[in-house]
Write a protein that holds these residues in place. Structure first.
Motif, short mmCIF file in Angstrom:
data_model
loop_
_atom_site.label_atom_id
_atom_site.label_comp_id
_atom_site.label_asym_id
_atom_site.label_seq_id
_atom_site.Cartn_x
_atom_site.Cartn_y
_atom_site.Cartn_z
N ILE A 268 0.85 -1.20 0.00
CA ILE A 268 0.00 0.00 0.00
C ILE A 268 0.88 1.24 0.00
CG2 ILE A 268 -1.77 1.30 1.26
CD1 ILE A 268 -2.60 -1.34 2.57
N PHE A 269 1.89 1.22 0.87
CA PHE A 269 2.79 2.37 0.99
C PHE A 269 3.44 2.69 -0.35
CE2 PHE A 269 7.28 3.62 1.87
CZ PHE A 269 7.01 4.94 2.19
N LEU A 270 3.99 1.66 -1.02
CA LEU A 270 4.69 1.90 -2.29
C LEU A 270 3.74 2.43 -3.36
CD1 LEU A 270 7.10 -1.18 -2.41
CD2 LEU A 270 7.66 1.20 -1.88
N THR A 271 2.51 1.88 -3.39
CA THR A 271 1.54 2.33 -4.40
C THR A 271 1.17 3.80 -4.18
OG1 THR A 271 0.66 0.10 -4.30
CG2 THR A 271 -0.63 1.71 -5.52
N VAL A 272 0.81 4.13 -2.93
CA VAL A 272 0.43 5.52 -2.65
C VAL A 272 1.62 6.45 -2.86
CG1 VAL A 272 -0.49 7.09 -0.90
CG2 VAL A 272 -1.31 4.76 -1.01
N LEU A 273 2.81 5.97 -2.46
CA LEU A 273 4.02 6.77 -2.68
C LEU A 273 4.19 7.05 -4.17
CD1 LEU A 273 6.53 7.95 -1.25
CD2 LEU A 273 7.71 5.82 -1.78
N GLY A 274 3.95 6.02 -5.00
CA GLY A 274 4.05 6.20 -6.45
C GLY A 274 3.15 7.32 -6.93
N PHE A 275 1.87 7.29 -6.50
CA PHE A 275 0.94 8.33 -6.93
C PHE A 275 1.37 9.71 -6.43
CE2 PHE A 275 -2.05 4.83 -7.74
CZ PHE A 275 -2.51 5.23 -8.97
N SER A 276 1.82 9.78 -5.15
CA SER A 276 2.12 11.14 -4.66
C SER A 276 3.41 11.67 -5.27
CB SER A 276 2.13 11.20 -3.13
OG SER A 276 3.07 10.36 -2.59
N LEU A 277 4.37 10.78 -5.60
CA LEU A 277 5.58 11.26 -6.29
C LEU A 277 5.25 11.75 -7.69
CD1 LEU A 277 8.28 8.62 -5.24
CD2 LEU A 277 8.15 11.01 -4.55
N ILE A 278 4.34 11.04 -8.37
CA ILE A 278 3.91 11.50 -9.70
C ILE A 278 3.26 12.87 -9.57
CG2 ILE A 278 2.28 11.07 -11.59
CD1 ILE A 278 2.83 8.12 -11.26
N GLY A 279 2.44 13.04 -8.50
CA GLY A 279 1.83 14.33 -8.25
C GLY A 279 2.88 15.42 -8.08
N ASP A 280 3.94 15.11 -7.30
CA ASP A 280 5.04 16.08 -7.11
C ASP A 280 5.68 16.44 -8.44
OD1 ASP A 280 4.78 16.35 -4.47
OD2 ASP A 280 6.63 15.32 -3.89
N GLY A 281 5.94 15.39 -9.25
CA GLY A 281 6.59 15.60 -10.55
C GLY A 281 5.73 16.47 -11.46
N LEU A 282 4.42 16.18 -11.50
CA LEU A 282 3.51 16.96 -12.34
C LEU A 282 3.44 18.40 -11.86
CD1 LEU A 282 0.56 14.49 -12.91
CD2 LEU A 282 2.09 15.41 -14.64
N ASN A 283 3.43 18.55 -10.55
CA ASN A 283 3.38 19.89 -9.97
C ASN A 283 4.57 20.72 -10.44
OD1 ASN A 283 2.13 21.82 -8.40
ND2 ASN A 283 3.34 21.30 -6.58
N ASP A 284 5.76 20.11 -10.38
CA ASP A 284 6.96 20.80 -10.85
C ASP A 284 6.85 21.10 -12.34
OD1 ASP A 284 7.87 20.56 -8.35
OD2 ASP A 284 9.39 19.04 -8.76
N ALA A 285 6.34 20.13 -13.09
CA ALA A 285 6.29 20.28 -14.54
C ALA A 285 5.30 21.38 -14.97
CB ALA A 285 5.90 18.96 -15.20
N PHE A 286 4.21 21.51 -14.21
CA PHE A 286 3.20 22.51 -14.57
C PHE A 286 3.57 23.92 -14.14
CE2 PHE A 286 -0.03 18.99 -14.82
CZ PHE A 286 -0.29 19.19 -16.15
N ASN A 287 4.48 24.03 -13.16
CA ASN A 287 4.82 25.35 -12.65
C ASN A 287 6.22 25.75 -13.07
OD1 ASN A 287 2.45 26.03 -11.08
ND2 ASN A 287 3.04 24.31 -9.78
N PRO A 288 6.33 26.48 -14.18
CA PRO A 288 7.64 26.85 -14.70
C PRO A 288 8.46 27.63 -13.67
CG PRO A 288 5.89 27.55 -16.19
CD PRO A 288 5.24 27.06 -14.95
N LYS A 289 7.77 28.38 -12.79
CA LYS A 289 8.50 29.19 -11.81
C LYS A 289 9.22 28.29 -10.82
CE LYS A 289 5.58 33.20 -11.84
NZ LYS A 289 4.33 33.62 -11.23
N LEU A 290 8.55 27.20 -10.43
CA LEU A 290 9.15 26.29 -9.46
C LEU A 290 10.30 25.53 -10.08
CD1 LEU A 290 6.09 24.74 -7.62
CD2 LEU A 290 7.74 26.38 -6.73
N ARG A 291 10.21 25.32 -11.41
CA ARG A 291 11.19 24.50 -12.10
C ARG A 291 12.61 25.01 -11.90
NH1 ARG A 291 9.07 24.09 -18.02
NH2 ARG A 291 6.99 23.68 -17.28
N GLU A 292 12.74 26.36 -11.88
CA GLU A 292 14.09 26.91 -11.81
C GLU A 292 14.72 26.76 -10.44
OE1 GLU A 292 12.91 30.65 -13.27
OE2 GLU A 292 12.30 29.60 -15.10
N ARG A 293 13.91 26.53 -9.39
CA ARG A 293 14.48 26.48 -8.05
C ARG A 293 15.37 25.27 -7.85
NH1 ARG A 293 9.66 28.02 -4.02
NH2 ARG A 293 9.24 30.08 -4.81
#
Lengths: 293, 325
Positions: A268-293
């Motif tokens: 369960i932990f690995l599956t949920v971790l997978g989804f939340s890491l993808i969420g983190d990645g998408l968040n970075d990808a959608f926010n160009p301002k955050l990308r540069e940090r």
């Protein structure tokens, strides 16, 4: 003067989608999440064809520790059922409920939030009061009550999770709509006579998608945790194997059989971790301002 | 608008929410498949025809629905939430006997998460790329993704095998002495693991939140001014920055109260903590609907009261929002 080459005149243009995909590939969190989720899916989908053991069948002495007997690599539970087979078969229902409940949560939340945010006034007031009401009810208890009143099946569980978890999505959607609804391009659409329906679904919603997609991945993760919690409490579908149910079954044997709860929890932990890491990645990808940090 | 009027409006608002929860409870009994009388009696198979007839009269189930709703609300507002047929006791008595343990667990976990979380966030903000920062991110990722009941069980295994210093089940030891002091210490001792399990999820979130708001505040003009006039680092962090950085943490903590109560249901089940969660678990297994709905009502009441208190405390602390409706 002659044109030296075509290349100098060519201005590279990329679709925003490609740009996001490229940014996503550069985010280690997102890629790790994708790999994790891929491995979990392979394990659950291909597993039954490679490791052909029935998870309900008693195959060895109860509470055999992992590694003690060669043909039960991860040991057996309190009835003597194979843990590895349980892990393989438990994933499908967990993933199914997570996805269905996630889609349901997003659908209700987006519907309520976009109508409230777009129309404002009394409609907004009424819908936000409703949202507030749902946020007052402790979600897990409410879901427990819903599942108990109706017969537990994976559909009832999915619907119950959807019903209790949409308010956060509704608030997010509403905030996005409030931000966008008075921007110039929306006014432009209105001035050429676009109807409300068209403005909501075709003009504003596509521009509000970025945060909603990020929240959708997190929502699926939360729905999986919900399903696990309900199954752990014995409120899952009794006819279907699930990771939460395995942990619930091992609850009484926690000190005699650590493996009966550790491995399903890890899945369960690995599956949920997978989804939340993808969420983190998408968040970075959608926010160009955050990308540069 | 005077502050009294604001408080009055919040109270009316809270009361309307309470009414709405009661209406929902009423609807749930009626939406459920089958005869409401049987739903109320529970599917124990023991409900005789006379018993069902008795319930129908008691709840006015032979009347029109709107009259039934009125009767139900009237009774509920007088504290009559029905009778548990499984425990053979009034629901109100059952729930009020258990709610204290849940409040103790939830409040301990929340306060622990707020204080330690903010402290960690402040330390992390001092060195945004340091070890504490990394640790906070790691713990919050784990805390977010691991099922809370599983984390609790892993702690049980850890503390039962390697470092057996904390009790792993129940709220007190009946073999211990009877005086108040011993009893209180004993309860605290039993509280450590459940509160830690419940708190750890939120601790990491609050640490991340306060770290982010500290970083933002530390870059603001008034902090530069404070430094320019020669304030010590401790004063800059403690007196100037922290005051504003803790506000979002308190806001989120207030909003998350419902989710903490949900988490408490699972944690109580793992540690056999005698609160509303274990009661809910037992009564759901017994299909004791009046008790289950009573628990839903009381836990929602807890959330409403907690939100109300957060809101009022907030207005007293922060003059900027005091007068907003």
């Amino acid at each position: 003067m002659t044109v030296t080459s075509d290349q100098n005149l060519h201005i590279s243009s990329q679709s925003p989608l490609k740009e996001v995909a490229r940014a996503f590939r550069q985010s280690w969190a997102g890629m790790l999440g994708l790999v994790l989720l891929f491995l979990v899916c392979v394990f659950c989908l291909a597993g039954p064809f490679i490791y052909m053991v029935d998870p309900f069948e008693v195959i060895w002495a109860p509470l055999t520790p992992p590694g003690e007997v060669a043909n039960v690599p991860l040991g057996t539970d309190y009835l003597g059922r194979d843990i590895l087979a349980g892990l393989i078969h438990g994933g499908a229902s967990t993933l199914f409920v997570g996805l269905v409940a996630g889609v349901l949560t997003m659908t209700i939340g987006i519907l309520v939030g976009s109508i409230a945010g777009y129309y404002g006034g009394m409609v907004d007031e009424a819908l936000m009061r409703l949202t507030e009401f749902f946020q007052v009810l402790p979600a897990l208890l409410f879901a427990m009550v819903l599942v108990t009143l109706f017969t537990p099946s994976i559909y009832v569980v999915s619907i119950a999770i959807g019903i209790v978890s949409w308010p956060a999505t509704a608030r997010l959607t509403r905030a996005e709509f409030l931000r966008i609804r008075n921007l110039e391009y929306v006014n432009a659409a209105r001035s050429i006579g676009a109807r409300n329906n068209r403005i909501i679904w075709r003009v504003i919603l596509p521009n509000a998608l970025a945060p909603l997609i990020v929240s959708a991945t997190l929502t699926v993760g939360i729905a999986i945790l919900f399903e696990a919690g309900l199954s752990f409490l014995g409120l899952g579908d009794p006819n279907v194997f699930s990771w939460g149910m395995m942990i619930g079954a091992g609850r009484e044997y926690i000190l005699d059989g650590w493996w009966t709860i550790s491995f399903p929890g890890l899945m369960i932990f690995l599956t949920v971790l997978g989804f939340s890491l993808i969420g983190d990645g998408l968040n970075d990808a959608f926010n160009p301002k955050l990308r540069e940090r | 608008m005077s502050i009294l009027l604001v408080i009055f409006r919040r109270l009316v608002h809270a009361f309307l929410l309470i009414l709405a929860v009661l209406v929902l409870n009423f609807l749930l009994i009626h939406i459920a498949p089958g005869d409401p009388a049987e739903v109320i009696a529970g599917e124990m198979g023991g409900a005789t025809e006379e018993m069902l007839a008795q319930i129908r009269t008691a709840y006015g189930l032979d009347q029109p629905v709107i009259v039934q709703l009125g009767t139900y609300l009237g009774k509920a507002l007088q504290g009559d939430l029905g009778q548990s047929f499984f425990y053979n006791a009034p629901v109100l008595e059952l729930v009020s006997g258990r709610i204290g343990a849940t409040i103790l667990l939830v409040m301990t976990a929340l306060l622990f998460a707020i204080f330690v979380g903010t402290l960690l966030g402040v330390i992390a903000s001092h060195k945004p790329k340091g070890i504490v920062s990394g640790l906070v991110t790691l713990v919050s990722v784990i805390g977010y993704s691991a099922p809370i009941f599983w984390t609790g069980m892993m702690l049980v295994i850890l503390f039962a095998w390697s470092i057996p210093i904390f009790p792993i089940s129940g709220m007190y030891d009946i073999t211990k002495g009877d005086d108040l002091w011993t009893r209180a210490l004993d309860i605290l001792h039993h509280l450590v693991l459940p509160a830690l399990t419940l708190g750890i999820v939120y601790l990491a979130q609050y640490a991340r939140l306060s770290r982010a708001s500290m970083l933002e505040i530390l870059g603001s003009d008034y902090i530069r001014t404070a430094r320019a006039k020669g304030a010590s680092e401790i004063s800059v962090y403690g007196r100037h920055a922290l005051r504003n950085a803790i506000l979002p943490v308190v806001t989120i903590a207030g909003l998350q109260f419902g989710s903490v109560v949900s988490g408490a249901v699972l944690v109580e089940t793992v540690f056999s903590w005698p609160g509303l969660g274990t009661l809910a678990f037992d009564s759901i297994l017994a299909r004791d609907y009046p008790t289950v709905l009573g628990i839903l009502f009381f836990s929602s009441l807890l959330v409403i009261v907690a939100n109300l208190l957060t809101d009022l405390v907030y207005r007293l602390v922060d003059p900027r929002i005091r007068m907003e409706g």
